[in-house]
Each structure stands twice: as structure tokens, then as C-alpha cells.
Design an enzyme around this catalytic site. Structure first.
Site, PDB file in Angstrom:
ATOM      1  N   SER A   1       0.831  -1.211   0.000  1.00 13.03           N
ATOM      2  CA  SER A   1       0.000   0.000   0.000  1.00 13.03           C
ATOM      3  C   SER A   1       0.857   1.249   0.000  1.00 13.03           C
ATOM      4  CB  SER A   1      -0.855   0.070   1.272  1.00 13.03           C
ATOM      5  OG  SER A   1      -1.533  -1.103   1.484  1.00 13.03           O
TER       6      SER A   1
ATOM      7  N   HIS B   1      -1.360  -2.927  -7.051  1.00 17.68           N
ATOM      8  CA  HIS B   1      -2.067  -2.563  -5.813  1.00 17.68           C
ATOM      9  C   HIS B   1      -3.560  -2.829  -6.002  1.00 17.68           C
ATOM     10  CE1 HIS B   1      -3.073   0.833  -2.717  1.00 17.68           C
ATOM     11  NE2 HIS B   1      -3.117  -0.358  -2.176  1.00 17.68           N
TER      12      HIS B   1
ATOM     13  N   GLU C   1      -4.129  -0.440  -9.111  1.00 18.41           N
ATOM     14  CA  GLU C   1      -3.168   0.644  -9.312  1.00 18.41           C
ATOM     15  C   GLU C   1      -1.859  -0.038  -9.708  1.00 18.41           C
ATOM     16  OE1 GLU C   1      -2.555   2.917  -5.688  1.00 18.41           O
ATOM     17  OE2 GLU C   1      -2.458   4.789  -6.763  1.00 18.41           O
TER      18      GLU C   1
ATOM     19  N   ASN D   1      -3.616   6.196  -2.008  1.00 19.02           N
ATOM     20  CA  ASN D   1      -3.436   6.523  -0.590  1.00 19.02           C
ATOM     21  C   ASN D   1      -2.926   7.943  -0.361  1.00 19.02           C
ATOM     22  OD1 ASN D   1      -4.462   4.237   0.583  1.00 19.02           O
ATOM     23  ND2 ASN D   1      -2.594   3.083   0.157  1.00 19.02           N
TER      24      ASN D   1
HETATM   25  P1  NAD Z   1      -2.590  -9.643   6.459  1.00 21.00           P
HETATM   26  O1  NAD Z   1      -1.943  -9.364   7.759  1.00 21.00           O
HETATM   27  O2  NAD Z   1      -4.074  -9.950   6.425  1.00 21.00           O
HETATM   28  O3  NAD Z   1      -1.855 -10.864   5.725  1.00 21.00           O
HETATM   29  C1  NAD Z   1      -0.460 -10.939   5.585  1.00 21.00           C
HETATM   30  C2  NAD Z   1      -0.097 -12.403   5.443  1.00 21.00           C
HETATM   31  O4  NAD Z   1       1.297 -12.465   5.076  1.00 21.00           O
HETATM   32  C3  NAD Z   1      -0.259 -13.214   6.740  1.00 21.00           C
HETATM   33  O5  NAD Z   1      -1.044 -14.353   6.492  1.00 21.00           O
HETATM   34  C4  NAD Z   1       1.190 -13.575   7.114  1.00 21.00           C
HETATM   35  O6  NAD Z   1       1.304 -14.841   7.745  1.00 21.00           O
HETATM   36  C5  NAD Z   1       1.851 -13.591   5.737  1.00 21.00           C
HETATM   37  N1  NAD Z   1       3.297 -13.457   5.765  1.00 21.00           N
HETATM   38  C6  NAD Z   1       4.078 -12.629   6.520  1.00 21.00           C
HETATM   39  N2  NAD Z   1       5.379 -12.820   6.256  1.00 21.00           N
HETATM   40  C7  NAD Z   1       5.448 -13.791   5.303  1.00 21.00           C
HETATM   41  C8  NAD Z   1       6.508 -14.446   4.627  1.00 21.00           C
HETATM   42  N3  NAD Z   1       7.783 -14.127   4.874  1.00 21.00           N
HETATM   43  N4  NAD Z   1       6.199 -15.399   3.717  1.00 21.00           N
HETATM   44  C9  NAD Z   1       4.912 -15.721   3.471  1.00 21.00           C
HETATM   45  N5  NAD Z   1       3.859 -15.143   4.075  1.00 21.00           N
HETATM   46  C10 NAD Z   1       4.118 -14.191   4.979  1.00 21.00           C
HETATM   47  O7  NAD Z   1      -2.278  -8.388   5.521  1.00 21.00           O
HETATM   48  P2  NAD Z   1      -3.117  -7.828   4.277  1.00 21.00           P
HETATM   49  O8  NAD Z   1      -4.117  -6.830   4.771  1.00 21.00           O
HETATM   50  O9  NAD Z   1      -3.552  -8.969   3.423  1.00 21.00           O
HETATM   51  O10 NAD Z   1      -1.980  -6.974   3.533  1.00 21.00           O
HETATM   52  C11 NAD Z   1      -1.035  -7.593   2.696  1.00 21.00           C
HETATM   53  C12 NAD Z   1      -0.404  -6.538   1.809  1.00 21.00           C
HETATM   54  O11 NAD Z   1      -1.411  -5.909   1.029  1.00 21.00           O
HETATM   55  C13 NAD Z   1       0.292  -5.407   2.566  1.00 21.00           C
HETATM   56  O12 NAD Z   1       1.424  -5.003   1.854  1.00 21.00           O
HETATM   57  C14 NAD Z   1      -0.758  -4.299   2.587  1.00 21.00           C
HETATM   58  O13 NAD Z   1      -0.197  -3.013   2.691  1.00 21.00           O
HETATM   59  C15 NAD Z   1      -1.392  -4.500   1.227  1.00 21.00           C
HETATM   60  N6  NAD Z   1      -2.762  -3.999   1.067  1.00 21.00           N
HETATM   61  C16 NAD Z   1      -3.706  -4.192   2.022  1.00 21.00           C
HETATM   62  C17 NAD Z   1      -4.994  -3.731   1.825  1.00 21.00           C
HETATM   63  C18 NAD Z   1      -6.087  -3.967   2.853  1.00 21.00           C
HETATM   64  O14 NAD Z   1      -7.164  -3.328   2.747  1.00 21.00           O
HETATM   65  N7  NAD Z   1      -5.911  -4.867   3.803  1.00 21.00           N
HETATM   66  C19 NAD Z   1      -5.342  -3.084   0.625  1.00 21.00           C
HETATM   67  C20 NAD Z   1      -4.356  -2.927  -0.356  1.00 21.00           C
HETATM   68  C21 NAD Z   1      -3.070  -3.389  -0.128  1.00 21.00           C
END
Ligand code: NAD
Length: 295
Positions: free
Chosen positions: A118, A139, A151, A189
Site C-alpha cells: 500500500s 495494488h 493501481e 493513498n
Molecule cells: P494480512 O496481515 O491480512 O496478511 C499478511 C499475510 O502475510 C499473513 O497471512 C502472514 O502470515 C503472511 N506473511 C508474513 N510474512 C510472510 C513471509 N515471509 N512469507 C509468506 N507469508 C508471509 O495483511 P493484508 O491486509 O492482506 O496486507 C497484505 C499486503 O497488502 C500489505 O502489503 C498491505 O499493505 C497491502 N494492502 C492491504 C490492503 C487492505 O485493505 N488490507 C489493501 C491494499 C493493499
């Protein structure tokens, strides 16, 4: 492209795996534990049930899509055959840099490496690999199967060819890709999070209450959800960390996080995921009410 590896199976990773499996790609879903992967598969299956209920998917298509998702706890095995890797792991710079070093080592040399970050610089992530021209931001928005936008972020060294492949692929899975350059917050963002911060300042300074601020933006600007409710959904901790990226990246005090936001995060009131932010969320129902702190 046939095989897509998705790293991280949380909120975004399971949505991305769902999307590509639904559109006929083989998906390798990678996370740290089997337990997390099984949880993700269950979430995907339930979300596909909802699509079946709405007539978007046939039951047979759902079963076929689920069969295309393969689970891995070993990263090297999970990316061995990838044409594209989409990293959706925890939003943490050292985690991402370490992951991209590993992806660069284990994914086929021709594979494109994308990040769903993000707010972290794609240019910085790309520089941790030996193939910066094949590193790009993809994104997606939450919930991935429903939200149309992708994005597409070009890092400083991302090639035109890599960008074109990702733009075309996004269209193939019926998304609308928008190409942007790599600057703090990208576009989504950079605009959204300062608006949320301003809504929090308005509350903090007593300009109006929680429901009043959200109602002004919903009815006055046709936003489907008010900024304070949206902040609760995104996670107040996530909003705060993106503001810090904007503040550091631009060095402009206009991005300074509202002290109320900082206090709420430090106290653990992070929104929907903790049960309370600007609203209180009732686990048994979809109802929410304004937090007593703001009444
Ligand atoms: P989340 O916490 O729900 O999930 C992250 C997952 O990554 C977890 O299951 C964790 O176990 C896993 N993980 C961590 N380290 C790891 C590794 N080394 N190898 C494999 N898996 C690993 O997070 P999320 O909300 O799904 O966000 C994930 C990404 O997406 C982030 O970069 C976030 O900024 C981005 N994002 C999130 C949103 C949102 O609304 N949640 C929207 C757009 C982008």
C-alpha cells in the site's frame, strides 16, 4: 501466463488467489504456516459460495477453481514455476526486502515480481533484486474479487514491457488497471489517507461528531462509506503507518498524523479488527454504533 504465485494468504492474498483461480490460472499460495493456508482456503471457498449464490459462478466452476489453488509453506517450492509472483505479505519493509531477495533467487529468471504494497516504495523493493526492470506494483483493493481497480505502479527501473504485461493481465481478470509512477502513497493513498486524517482532525477539534462527519461525506460527496468508518475498516494502525510514509517521503508537515489517531493506535483501538475504533463493532451482528468515547 499460466502460473501465478501469491505470497501471503491474509486479507489481500486470499482475495488475489481467489481472483486468478477463478479466471483459470494455476495459483501457488504461500504463507508461513499450514494453519494460515487452510484458513485462507476456507475463506476463498466461502467467498466463492457467495458468488455461486449470486449466480456469478457455477458450483462446478467453483470446485475447479479451488482445485487450481496449491498451498505451500516453502517459498522456493511455491515460486519454482511462477510466471508472475504477487507478494501480499505483511506491510513491513524488512519483510518485503527479505522476501524479494528470496523471490529473485528462487523464481524463474523470466518471471515478473509484483508487490501489492500500500505504501512501500516499489523502486526500493526492486533495488533489492537483480531484475529491477521486472519488478512492479500491483495494488489491488479490498475485497479483491469485487473491487475493479488495480493501481499499477511503475518503479524507477520498471520496464515498459513489464508494465504492458501487467496492464494486459489485469484486464484479462476483468479489472481496470491505472498506471501511476512510484511516489509516496502512489495515487490512491496519497489522496485517501490525508482525507481520513482531516476527518479525524475535524472530530478531534470538535467541529462535528463521528456520525455527522461520516454523513456529510456520504450524502454530500456520494461516498459509499464515511471516512471514519472507512478508517476503521482499513485499520487505524495501517492509516497511521501510511501517513508516516507520506510525512517522511515528502517532508511536508501537512501529512502529520492527528494526535487522536496516534493515541487510538497506541491504545490498541485499531478499528474493526480490534472491535473498536470510531465505532464499536458487534461480533454477532453486522450492526455498529459510535464508540462511547465520542458520544
Ligand atoms: P494480512 O496481515 O491480512 O496478511 C499478511 C499475510 O502475510 C499473513 O497471512 C502472514 O502470515 C503472511 N506473511 C508474513 N510474512 C510472510 C513471509 N515471509 N512469507 C509468506 N507469508 C508471509 O495483511 P493484508 O491486509 O492482506 O496486507 C497484505 C499486503 O497488502 C500489505 O502489503 C498491505 O499493505 C497491502 N494492502 C492491504 C490492503 C487492505 O485493505 N488490507 C489493501 C491494499 C493493499
Amino acid at each position: 501466463m499460466k502460473t501465478i504465485s501469491v505470497i501471503g494468504s491474509g486479507t489481500m492474498g486470499n482475495g488475489i488467489a481467489h481472483l486468478f483461480a477463478q479466471f483459470g490460472f494455476e495459483v501457488a499460495l504461500v504463507d508461513l504456516t499450514q494453519e494460515q493456508l487452510q484458513k485462507a482456503l476456507l475463506t476463498i471457498s466461502k467467498n466463492m459460495d457467495r458468488q455461486v449464490g449470486k449466480g456469478v459462478l457455477q458450483e462446478s466452476e467453483k470446485l475447479a477453481a479451488l482445485k487450481r489453488i496449491h498451498l505451500f509453506t516453502h517459498l522456493a517450492a511455491g515460486v519454482k514455476e511462477a510466471d508472475l509472483v504477487i507478494e501480499a505479505a505483511t506491510e513491513n519493509l524488512p519483510t518485503k526486502l527479505d522476501l524479494f531477495r528470496q523471490l529473485d533467487e528462487h523464481a524463474p529468471k523470466k518471471a515478473i515480481l509484483a508487490s501489492n504494497t500500500s505504501s512501500i516504495s516499489i523502486t526500493k523493493i526492486a533495488a533489492s533484486t537483480q531484475r529491477p526492470s521486472q519488478v512492479i506494483g500491483m495494488h489491488f483493493m479490498n475485497p479483491v474479487p469485487l473491487m475493479k481497480l488495480v493501481e499499477v505502479i511503475r518503479g524507477y527501473a520498471t520496464s515498459a514491457e513489464t508494465t504492458q504485461v501487467i496492464m494486459n493481465l489485469s484486464k484479462q481478470v476483468e479489472k481496470v488497471p491505472v498506471e501511476v509512477n512510484d511516489y509516496p502513497g502512489f495515487v490512491a493513498n496519497r489522496i485517501l489517507i490525508p482525507m481520513i486524517n482531516e476527518a479525524i482532525y475535524s472530530l478531534h477539534e470538535g467541529v462535528a461528531g463521528v456520525e455527522e462527519i461520516d454523513t456529510v461525506m456520504k450524502l454530500g460527496m456520494s461516498h459509499p462509506m464515511g471516512p471514519l468508518q472507512l478508517a476503521d475498516f482499513i485499520g487505524l494502525d495501517v492509516c497511521l503507518s501510511i501517513l508516516r510514509v507520506l510525512q517522511e517521503g515528502f517532508g511536508n508537515p501537512k501529512y502529520a498524523p492527528c494526535p487522536l489517531l496516534v493515541n487510538m493506535v497506541e491504545a490498541g483501538y485499531t478499528g474493526v479488527k480490534s472491535g473498536e475504533g470510531f465505532y464499536i463493532y458487534h461480533p454477532e451482528s453486522k450492526e455498529k454504533s459510535v464508540s462511547n468515547r465520542f458520544k
